[in-house]
Motif scaffolding. Structure first.
Motif, PDB file in Angstrom:
ATOM      1  N   ASN A 123       0.890  -1.163   0.000  1.00 51.13           N
ATOM      2  CA  ASN A 123       0.000   0.000   0.000  1.00 51.13           C
ATOM      3  C   ASN A 123       0.933   1.219   0.000  1.00 51.13           C
ATOM      4  N   VAL A 143       2.554  -6.638  -5.654  1.00 56.16           N
ATOM      5  CA  VAL A 143       1.225  -6.142  -6.026  1.00 56.16           C
ATOM      6  C   VAL A 143       0.980  -4.836  -5.289  1.00 56.16           C
ATOM      7  N   LEU A 144       0.569  -3.811  -6.010  1.00 58.09           N
ATOM      8  CA  LEU A 144       0.182  -2.544  -5.392  1.00 58.09           C
ATOM      9  C   LEU A 144      -1.264  -2.658  -4.925  1.00 58.09           C
ATOM     10  N   SER A 148      -2.465   3.168  -6.674  1.00 64.71           N
ATOM     11  CA  SER A 148      -1.650   2.908  -7.863  1.00 64.71           C
ATOM     12  C   SER A 148      -0.425   3.820  -7.820  1.00 64.71           C
ATOM     13  N   ASP A 155       1.118  -5.197 -11.246  1.00 62.11           N
ATOM     14  CA  ASP A 155      -0.115  -5.790 -10.733  1.00 62.11           C
ATOM     15  C   ASP A 155      -0.689  -4.876  -9.654  1.00 62.11           C
ATOM     16  N   THR A 156      -1.973  -4.580  -9.760  1.00 62.35           N
ATOM     17  CA  THR A 156      -2.591  -3.600  -8.870  1.00 62.35           C
ATOM     18  C   THR A 156      -4.015  -4.006  -8.522  1.00 62.35           C
ATOM     19  N   VAL A 158      -7.270  -2.137  -6.794  1.00 61.28           N
ATOM     20  CA  VAL A 158      -7.778  -0.853  -6.320  1.00 61.28           C
ATOM     21  C   VAL A 158      -9.302  -0.875  -6.269  1.00 61.28           C
ATOM     22  N   ILE A 319      -4.628  -5.247 -13.646  1.00 64.81           N
ATOM     23  CA  ILE A 319      -5.204  -4.222 -12.776  1.00 64.81           C
ATOM     24  C   ILE A 319      -6.627  -4.660 -12.440  1.00 64.81           C
TER      25      ILE A 319
END
Length: 337
Positions: A123, A143-144, A148, A155-156, A158, A319
């Motif tokens: 994060n 992974v975010l 973002s 890889d995200t 949200v 995403i």
């Protein structure tokens, strides 16, 4: 201490056959041999040496997660989702917090990397772009989460913040509100804050309403600044008839500021908050909120990371955008004429 040699001797097979079972490699192995080895493992209560296995495989079966503020109750539900998905896939979890400090985030990333975790969920503070680019270059899985990071394709997972806020503001407009205040924390590079302000502006524009900068209050993270921002909104000659608070801390500070000004929700002013917790319905009145799928965010982030760790071939970053939900309670009503 029981060794792999003991298991092999008990089952009457080679060490390599036992190793194949431990690694779940059952190709070209008869069901009879597999059962014989599994029974020997159970009878001897054999536990593989995880350190030795990780050195051999160059995998630790552990992932890390770095949160921006571990004291935020929102992350408890996210962590539960991450932990459940890790347990399901046989992974351990190391948790750390950056406290919204880019240097601490960098230190935590390097520490987890040195501990040889298989991947990291972050994060992000919105900084350390070069470090994240370096990790991408090394093909180190990460992974975010929730936020973002401009400048990289990673890889995200949200939430659709713009849409969530648009729904909330549209609900207030449909009730007849035309002066709607919004309270945010300092935007910086934090994508959710930027997106929530964007959602607010888009909702006004789509209803042919002017954007009044005096109704937009941005304050820093220090406790109490949300109260002050609310008091400033309510001291305007033409004060708002509704206020939108954009995170869990500001939810309470906006309500506190309204109370300090001697006003009541929703009789004198309507309020919608962001984030939903079990105690929200217990407020007087219960607060309308934009609820985020916190648990699902954790599950999706962990599943995406573990999938990336197991994947042998490079692929395009994914995403995943989850949808928030507007929860209407008793903190809103049409403005007084």
């Amino acid at each position: 201490m029981v060794t792999i040699d003991d298991v092999a001797k008990k089952a009457g097979v080679s060490k390599s056959s036992v190793s194949r079972v431990l690694n779940e490699n059952f190709e070209y192995m008869s069901e009879e041999m597999k059962e014989k080895i599994l029974n020997a493992i159970e009878e001897l209560n054999y536990t593989p040496n995880s350190l030795a296995q990780s050195l051999k495989k160059k995998k630790t079966q552990v992932i890390g997660i770095i949160l921006s503020d571990i004291s935020n109750p929102f992350w408890a539900e996210v962590l539960k989702g991450v932990q459940d998905e890790c347990n399901k896939n046989g992974y351990g979890l190391m948790v750390s917090s950056s406290n919204e400090d880019p240097e601490t985030e960098k230190d935590n990333l390097l520490m987890l990397r040195s501990r040889q975790v298989d991947g990291v969920i972050v994060n992000t503070t919105g900084s350390n772009l070069d470090l994240f680019k370096s990790l991408l270059g090394e093909r180190f899985p990460f992974v975010l989460l929730d936020r973002s990071l401009g400048g990289i394709n990673a890889d995200t997972v949200v939430v659709n913040n713009v849409e969530g806020v648009k729904q909330a503001i549209q609900f207030l407009i449909d009730q007849g509100h035309r002066r709607i205040g919004i309270v945010l924390h300092t935007l910086g590079n934090r994508s959710p804050r930027i997106e929530r302000l964007e959602g607010y502006k888009q909702a006004l524009i789509s209803n042919n309403m002017a954007i009044d900068e005096s109704l937009i209050k941005i304050c820093n993270l220090s406790r109490g600044n949300g109260i002050k921002a609310t008091e400033e909104l309510l001291s305007l000659q033409k004060r708002p008839t509704a206020i939108f608070a954009t995170n869990e801390m500001l939810n309470l500070e906006v309500l506190t500021g309204i109370k300090k000004c001697g006003l009541k929700v929703p009789d004198d002013i309507s309020v919608i908050g962001y984030d939903d917790f079990p105690w929200i319905p217990l407020l007087d009145p219960p607060l309308s909120t934009v609820a985020q799928p916190a648990y699902e965010m954790g599950v999706k982030a962990a599943a995406l990371l573990i999938s990336n760790i197991k994947r042998k071939r490079k692929r395009r970053p994914q995403i995943i955008q989850l949808e928030p939900q507007l929860v209407i309670r008793n903190s809103c009503q049409p403005p007084k004429r």
